[in-house]
Design a protein around this motif. Sequence first.
Motif, PDB file in Angstrom:
ATOM      1  N   TYR A 509      23.729   0.564 -26.456  1.00  0.00           N
ATOM      2  CA  TYR A 509      23.395   1.727 -25.615  1.00  0.00           C
ATOM      3  C   TYR A 509      23.993   2.935 -26.328  1.00  0.00           C
ATOM      4  O   TYR A 509      25.215   3.012 -26.511  1.00  0.00           O
ATOM      5  CB  TYR A 509      23.952   1.619 -24.195  1.00  0.00           C
ATOM      6  N   GLY A 597      18.227   4.070 -22.530  1.00  0.00           N
ATOM      7  CA  GLY A 597      18.549   4.624 -23.840  1.00  0.00           C
ATOM      8  C   GLY A 597      18.758   3.534 -24.872  1.00  0.00           C
ATOM      9  O   GLY A 597      18.483   3.713 -26.065  1.00  0.00           O
ATOM     10  N   SER A 622      13.414   4.899 -23.295  1.00  0.00           N
ATOM     11  CA  SER A 622      13.031   6.322 -23.320  1.00  0.00           C
ATOM     12  C   SER A 622      12.663   6.688 -24.757  1.00  0.00           C
ATOM     13  O   SER A 622      13.428   7.332 -25.472  1.00  0.00           O
ATOM     14  CB  SER A 622      14.188   7.187 -22.814  1.00  0.00           C
ATOM     15  N   TRP A 632      18.158  15.645 -21.359  1.00  0.00           N
ATOM     16  CA  TRP A 632      18.531  14.929 -22.579  1.00  0.00           C
ATOM     17  C   TRP A 632      18.182  15.718 -23.825  1.00  0.00           C
ATOM     18  O   TRP A 632      19.001  15.847 -24.740  1.00  0.00           O
ATOM     19  CB  TRP A 632      17.882  13.545 -22.582  1.00  0.00           C
ATOM     20  N   GLY A 742      20.523   7.546 -17.259  1.00  0.00           N
ATOM     21  CA  GLY A 742      19.790   7.386 -18.505  1.00  0.00           C
ATOM     22  C   GLY A 742      18.793   6.296 -18.469  1.00  0.00           C
ATOM     23  O   GLY A 742      18.396   5.806 -19.499  1.00  0.00           O
TER      24      GLY A 742
END
Length: 742
Positions: A509, A597, A622, A632, A742
Amino acid sequence: MSTEEHLSPTDYARAEQMLAPYRARRVPRVTPHWIADGTRFWYEVGGRYRLVDPAAGTRRDAFDHERLAAELSRATGTAVDPADLPVTAPEFDDDGVRFAALEGRWRFAGGTLTRLDDEPPGPMEIPSPDERHVAFRRDGNVWVRDAGTGEETALTDDVEPGVEYGGLTEAMSSRMLMRRFGLGPPFLAFWSPDSTRLLVHRLDQRGVAEQVLVESSPADGGRPVEHRYRYPIPGDEAQATMSWVVIDVAERRLVRQQEDPRPIVHPVTLTHAWWSGEKGDAVHHLRQSRDARTLELVRLDPSSGEVTTLVTETGQTRVDPTPQLGEPAMVRVLDSGEILWWSQRDGWGHLYRYADGVPIQLTSGPWLVRKVLWVDEDTRQVWFLATGLVDDDPYARQICRVGLDGTGFTRLTHDDLDHDAESPAEGGHLLDRASSPSVPPRSRVLGGDGQVLVELEAPTVDALVELGWSPPERFRTTAADGRTPVYGLLWRPHGFDPQRRYPVIDSIYPGPQVHRAGPAFDSLMPGAGEALAALGFAVVAIDGRGTAGRSKAFHDHSYRHLGDAGALEDHVAVIRELGLRHPWLDTERVGITGHSGGGFATARALVAHPDFYSVGVATSGSHDARVYVTMWAEQYHGDGDPRDLATAELAGQLRGKLLLVHGELDDNVHPYQTMRLVDAFVEADVDVDMFVVPGVEHSLLGRGHHVTRRTWDYFVRHLHGVEPPRYRLAPLPVSPGIAGLG
């Protein structure tokens, strides 16, 4: 287990027992629930409820579990096990406890069980401190209910399409997740200490562009259902805006802040507001500019709406109120009018005290203040967690204290464990959970000088070891630049044989708003590494440059370079270095997996480093931040090249095996993120596997066990090179609180 042979259902069953809910039962963790003024708290471990009085130095059963089970059995006609009480939402007072169980509300005191006929506040309702009123939302307006009479009163009446009070932006409200639990939209509001007023925000999403999701398989079996909601992306002029409103409950009078509404690009902003003074003499809140390069502390006069800016800090990159997004902001407005403020202005993260607008630095050095625990204005001292004080690990948290004049810095813990501590709002004591990757969290209550007031729990790992578990290795290596130290965790496969060679899986991550591979016992999502290790894989988790939790320069490595996905070149360098240290690591067979993520980083790794990563499973990824929520790209990528944010730009470089998984109702990271990436793979005429999960949102709740099994199968088939067994994982128990950022 030998991976020269096919894995068996027994191997999968062992891996399943490593997953979070099962693992947590074997190694419990103390979570305190403060009672009233914070002088006492309760917690639950192994089905036993404990009541702790730090001042008296006592820990005892909160009630007679056997007697309560017998009384519940008698009252309901349902057999109740004292080791597994069906108690939810317990509320302790001086001599008893109220709770919900078996479709009823009860009070248990003095060994007597009494059925209650009161209605507790609902999950989206907020009781006043004096418990006389309950605030709630109805159709976007704010209402209150008299707790005694049940009479309901509307406090606002000017809602219109796109305008509401106390809500979250539709882009980040997890509406599909809440729907799964039968819950409506979240409601945020803050009662004044004297229970006379409410602080609430007015949210305006008019003009924000809409996004559409299609539910292919509704529960009623009918036609597909369209779901529309407002979802701005980077560069959109129209963004959600908010402004604060103070409501006098008795008079139904609204005091609005005297300035224009401000853009809001992430809902965490709405939690950085609080009442000050015993009765609520003022409201203070933090606000960031849209690009997050300016952070301000603002005072709102609750009687007039007048706004005064008390502190302003600007920077060339993000200016944050805390090292990791979502943590409590490290700012306190003292009764004296002084302000305790956290800042990275010197390149680290330290405390400052503002007096008459002049900042005085309280802590300094190449380390980081991670969390403010307790401020004692009488003794002029502040307790906090710090990282960077343990020689071998910059992420290990230690408990410290310093005077509000910057003198008397004292480190209260002196070991190499990670101390995950917290304190009630009133202070007075600390709940300390000390652990390491191999030592489960030992919990105890400490006083202001670090002395032990009460010993709580000291769990062992015996139950995990019986299943084949071994602790991960905490390692330090060097980043791809050849000089920056980076840290991570390495899990050895179950049944480890140093004479064999094992494929490696990178559990990733990339942040950049958090770090994840810390030195605590459960720093990684519990079970994420252990389950794959149970299937014969070596597993690594790495915090590369650009992730949070260290120096400002270390974090800013990702600024303008968000597409680098947490310094993937660091991950490659680290795994290669580990392969030189440990010949049993087969760095010719490297897989990678992650969620959100981490899903983006997984696909990015396969196309950016095709000679290194050969197999990946990317869930809810994403894959193109240009069409993701505004924050972001605008706040973490800044004015970097927007093309760097799209993995599709590199699609033609894919050579390995990649499985893309997405929920069709993901209202956070839309399924079109994965579809656009697949479109690029089709255009490049390269093969990719895809699995769209009907009816689920970003966290894949309700179907996560199936996705987990498919992930295991994919790695077993393509990294081990054997066919996986037929096995069905049980659905995992879940709660709304597990949804992450996220």
